[in-house]
Scaffold this motif. Structure first.
Motif, PDB file in Angstrom:
ATOM      1  N   LEU A  68       0.750  -1.230  -0.155  1.00  0.00           N
ATOM      2  CA  LEU A  68      -0.002   0.097   0.093  1.00  0.00           C
ATOM      3  C   LEU A  68       0.696   1.328   0.071  1.00  0.00           C
ATOM      4  O   LEU A  68       0.654   2.216  -0.795  1.00  0.00           O
ATOM      5  CB  LEU A  68      -1.055   0.176   1.343  1.00  0.00           C
ATOM      6  CG  LEU A  68      -2.034   1.135   1.237  1.00  0.00           C
ATOM      7  CD1 LEU A  68      -3.079   1.051   0.055  1.00  0.00           C
ATOM      8  CD2 LEU A  68      -2.773   0.955   2.464  1.00  0.00           C
ATOM      9  N   PHE A  69       1.961   1.247   0.740  1.00  0.00           N
ATOM     10  CA  PHE A  69       2.808   2.609   0.982  1.00  0.00           C
ATOM     11  C   PHE A  69       3.507   2.638  -0.282  1.00  0.00           C
ATOM     12  O   PHE A  69       4.071   3.643  -0.736  1.00  0.00           O
ATOM     13  CB  PHE A  69       3.506   2.431   2.261  1.00  0.00           C
ATOM     14  CG  PHE A  69       2.925   2.772   3.460  1.00  0.00           C
ATOM     15  CD1 PHE A  69       2.801   3.946   3.649  1.00  0.00           C
ATOM     16  CD2 PHE A  69       2.305   2.001   4.141  1.00  0.00           C
ATOM     17  CE1 PHE A  69       2.075   4.677   4.960  1.00  0.00           C
ATOM     18  CE2 PHE A  69       1.664   2.461   5.474  1.00  0.00           C
ATOM     19  CZ  PHE A  69       1.657   3.685   5.645  1.00  0.00           C
ATOM     20  N   CYS A  71       2.610   1.935  -3.316  1.00  0.00           N
ATOM     21  CA  CYS A  71       1.644   2.351  -4.289  1.00  0.00           C
ATOM     22  C   CYS A  71       1.190   3.847  -4.196  1.00  0.00           C
ATOM     23  O   CYS A  71       0.851   4.473  -4.940  1.00  0.00           O
ATOM     24  CB  CYS A  71       0.570   1.331  -4.376  1.00  0.00           C
ATOM     25  SG  CYS A  71       0.821  -0.188  -4.758  1.00  0.00           S
ATOM     26  N   LEU A  72       0.939   4.294  -3.013  1.00  0.00           N
ATOM     27  CA  LEU A  72       0.459   5.464  -2.614  1.00  0.00           C
ATOM     28  C   LEU A  72       1.248   6.354  -1.831  1.00  0.00           C
ATOM     29  O   LEU A  72       1.811   5.975  -0.849  1.00  0.00           O
ATOM     30  CB  LEU A  72      -1.173   5.316  -2.135  1.00  0.00           C
ATOM     31  CG  LEU A  72      -2.102   4.768  -2.822  1.00  0.00           C
ATOM     32  CD1 LEU A  72      -3.266   4.652  -1.779  1.00  0.00           C
ATOM     33  CD2 LEU A  72      -2.456   5.288  -4.147  1.00  0.00           C
ATOM     34  N   SER A  73       1.449   7.617  -2.123  1.00  0.00           N
ATOM     35  CA  SER A  73       2.133   8.665  -1.220  1.00  0.00           C
ATOM     36  C   SER A  73       1.248   8.677   0.182  1.00  0.00           C
ATOM     37  O   SER A  73       0.111   8.248   0.053  1.00  0.00           O
ATOM     38  CB  SER A  73       2.297   9.837  -1.987  1.00  0.00           C
ATOM     39  OG  SER A  73       0.857  10.561  -1.970  1.00  0.00           O
ATOM     40  N   LEU A  74       2.000   9.139   0.923  1.00  0.00           N
ATOM     41  CA  LEU A  74       1.414   9.391   2.354  1.00  0.00           C
ATOM     42  C   LEU A  74       0.092  10.187   2.143  1.00  0.00           C
ATOM     43  O   LEU A  74      -0.939  10.003   2.693  1.00  0.00           O
ATOM     44  CB  LEU A  74       2.395   9.781   3.690  1.00  0.00           C
ATOM     45  CG  LEU A  74       1.913   9.936   4.894  1.00  0.00           C
ATOM     46  CD1 LEU A  74       1.111   8.683   5.517  1.00  0.00           C
ATOM     47  CD2 LEU A  74       3.023  10.181   5.750  1.00  0.00           C
ATOM     48  N   LEU A  77      -2.633   8.616   0.494  1.00  0.00           N
ATOM     49  CA  LEU A  77      -3.230   7.568   1.478  1.00  0.00           C
ATOM     50  C   LEU A  77      -4.271   8.098   2.583  1.00  0.00           C
ATOM     51  O   LEU A  77      -5.234   7.573   2.503  1.00  0.00           O
ATOM     52  CB  LEU A  77      -2.268   6.856   2.223  1.00  0.00           C
ATOM     53  CG  LEU A  77      -2.548   5.776   3.122  1.00  0.00           C
ATOM     54  CD1 LEU A  77      -3.175   4.678   2.576  1.00  0.00           C
ATOM     55  CD2 LEU A  77      -1.344   4.987   3.761  1.00  0.00           C
ATOM     56  N   PHE A  81      -8.356   7.193   2.990  1.00  0.00           N
ATOM     57  CA  PHE A  81      -8.626   6.767   4.094  1.00  0.00           C
ATOM     58  C   PHE A  81      -9.732   8.018   4.856  1.00  0.00           C
ATOM     59  O   PHE A  81     -10.671   7.282   5.060  1.00  0.00           O
ATOM     60  CB  PHE A  81      -7.344   7.022   5.272  1.00  0.00           C
ATOM     61  CG  PHE A  81      -7.824   6.655   6.577  1.00  0.00           C
ATOM     62  CD1 PHE A  81      -8.045   5.420   7.069  1.00  0.00           C
ATOM     63  CD2 PHE A  81      -7.664   7.690   7.618  1.00  0.00           C
ATOM     64  CE1 PHE A  81      -8.297   5.178   8.378  1.00  0.00           C
ATOM     65  CE2 PHE A  81      -7.631   7.255   8.861  1.00  0.00           C
ATOM     66  CZ  PHE A  81      -8.337   6.138   9.423  1.00  0.00           C
ATOM     67  N   CYS A 103      -3.628  -4.081  -1.800  1.00  0.00           N
ATOM     68  CA  CYS A 103      -4.079  -2.918  -1.486  1.00  0.00           C
ATOM     69  C   CYS A 103      -5.382  -2.493  -0.783  1.00  0.00           C
ATOM     70  O   CYS A 103      -5.776  -1.722   0.007  1.00  0.00           O
ATOM     71  CB  CYS A 103      -3.844  -1.705  -2.476  1.00  0.00           C
ATOM     72  SG  CYS A 103      -2.070  -1.509  -2.813  1.00  0.00           S
ATOM     73  N   ILE A 107      -6.207  -1.304   3.008  1.00  0.00           N
ATOM     74  CA  ILE A 107      -6.871   0.053   3.305  1.00  0.00           C
ATOM     75  C   ILE A 107      -8.189  -0.295   4.143  1.00  0.00           C
ATOM     76  O   ILE A 107      -8.295   0.550   4.933  1.00  0.00           O
ATOM     77  CB  ILE A 107      -7.185   0.802   1.990  1.00  0.00           C
ATOM     78  CG1 ILE A 107      -7.662   2.077   2.248  1.00  0.00           C
ATOM     79  CG2 ILE A 107      -8.479  -0.203   1.247  1.00  0.00           C
ATOM     80  CD1 ILE A 107      -6.437   2.950   2.366  1.00  0.00           C
ATOM     81  N   LEU A 163      -3.187   3.044  -8.635  1.00  0.00           N
ATOM     82  CA  LEU A 163      -2.291   2.522  -7.593  1.00  0.00           C
ATOM     83  C   LEU A 163      -0.837   2.660  -8.578  1.00  0.00           C
ATOM     84  O   LEU A 163       0.064   2.548  -7.836  1.00  0.00           O
ATOM     85  CB  LEU A 163      -2.738   1.164  -7.129  1.00  0.00           C
ATOM     86  CG  LEU A 163      -4.042   1.112  -6.237  1.00  0.00           C
ATOM     87  CD1 LEU A 163      -4.310  -0.514  -6.019  1.00  0.00           C
ATOM     88  CD2 LEU A 163      -3.628   1.754  -5.057  1.00  0.00           C
ATOM     89  N   SER A 166       0.363   6.365  -8.380  1.00  0.00           N
ATOM     90  CA  SER A 166      -0.042   7.151  -7.069  1.00  0.00           C
ATOM     91  C   SER A 166      -0.767   8.475  -7.411  1.00  0.00           C
ATOM     92  O   SER A 166      -0.256   9.520  -7.068  1.00  0.00           O
ATOM     93  CB  SER A 166       1.110   7.360  -6.536  1.00  0.00           C
ATOM     94  OG  SER A 166       0.800   7.837  -5.199  1.00  0.00           O
TER      95      SER A 166
END
Length: 318
Positions: A68-69, A71-74, A77, A81, A103, A107, A163, A166
């Motif tokens: 997950l991290f 594939c996505l920037s913080l 994400l 969320f 992913c 999530i 994903l 990103s």
């Protein structure tokens, strides 16, 4: 890991998938925290050995936060969320089945102790694509090859998350302002330090750090819950009293919307009906929080960091 191996074998020959899956199904199901070894034969490579570890914490089973991290920037994400906390419609796209599955599972795991109450399809078959036209909330994973078909559908308001690159292919434009700012800042700080807090680059340990960070977020978010439901009588939750007890205006504003979700309703119902039986990770952290809150006069963000830091020190001694 399993899906990656399935895809690797399928690329060589579909006939290689079944023996591999049979070997997994015939292996003894491991106890929490234990590892099993799978041996399979692959033409050209001989016998291959794969180790599968079952997490100690059941809500982290089959969860790969590393994927997950990666594939996505913080920032992205946390935008996703926040959207899920408001039970919006979210579509994830990726080139690989394993990426979609990992992913989506990750999530959803971040929502603990809340549970997604709506449609959840980590990998949606192309033949069922019209499901994304429903007006109800959903989490759906879709192969990137289906994107041309997706653009032709009459979609309701939906978040589409790429994903592979990103980025958001479609959004509602309020995603950056959903979460309470101070809690989001604290969560970001911890997640930026996730590897440091994990002490080593072990995926299972990293998952624990990430999970603890989000659990702490929810503990802070509902820190007035216990005092609002102290009566032993079922269904005694005082909704308005709970909201007004929160000192932060931004948190109260978020809770006004969040408390209307089915996730929050289920959360309250479970705790009212099983008040004495619930002793999971969240309940343990809430109790620790209540015991420490009167001793700690620091700002909320510092309290968040200190609480998680102490927990990580405890974990490292195990």
């Amino acid at each position: 890991m399993v899906l990656d191996e399935v895809e690797r074998r399928r690329a060589l020959s579909p006939a290689l998938v079944q023996p591999f899956m049979r070997a997994i199904m015939e292996a003894q199901f491991p106890a929490p925290g234990r590892t099993i070894t799978i041996k399979t034969f692959l033409p050209g490579s001989g016998t291959e050995v794969m180790e599968l570890c079952r997490p100690s914490d059941s809500h982290l089973e089959h969860v790969d936060f590393e994927c997950l991290f990666s594939c996505l920037s913080l920032r992205l994400l946390l935008r996703v969320f926040g959207s899920l906390l408001l039970e919006r419609r979210v579509i994830f796209t990726a080139d690989k089945l394993s990426t979609l599955s990992q992913c989506c599972h990750a999530i959803v795991a971040l929502l603990y102790p809340f549970v997604w109450q709506h449609t959840y399809i980590p990998v949606l078959p192309p033949a069922m694509l019209d499901i994304v036209c429903t007006p109800t909330p959903f989490i759906v994973g879709l192969l990137s090859s289906c994107l041309p078909q997706l653009t032709e559908l009459p979609l309701e308001e939906v978040l589409i998350v790429d994903l592979g690159k990103s980025r958001l292919l479609r959004q509602l434009d309020d995603e950056d302002s959903i979460l309470p700012s101070k809690l989001q800042s604290a969560l970001e700080t911890v997640l930026e330090r996730r590897r440091e807090l994990a002490y080593e680059r072990d995926s299972s340990h990293l998952s624990t750090v990430v999970s603890e960070a989000f659990v702490r977020f929810f503990v802070e978010l509902v820190d007035g819950y216990s005092s609002s439901s102290s009566s032993p009588v079922p269904c005694s939750f005082q909704r308005e009293g709970f909201r007004k007890a929160i000192p932060s205006k931004t948190v109260r504003r978020f809770l006004e919307v969040f408390m209307e979700t089915q996730m929050f309703g289920w959360f309250i119902q479970e705790r009212e009906l099983r008040r004495q039986a619930l002793t999971g990770l969240f309940e343990v952290r809430v109790q620790e929080y209540l015991e420490s809150i009167h001793e700690n006069e620091h700002r909320r963000v510092n309290r968040f960091l200190k609480g998680l830091g102490n927990k990580m020190k405890f974990l490292s001694k195990k």
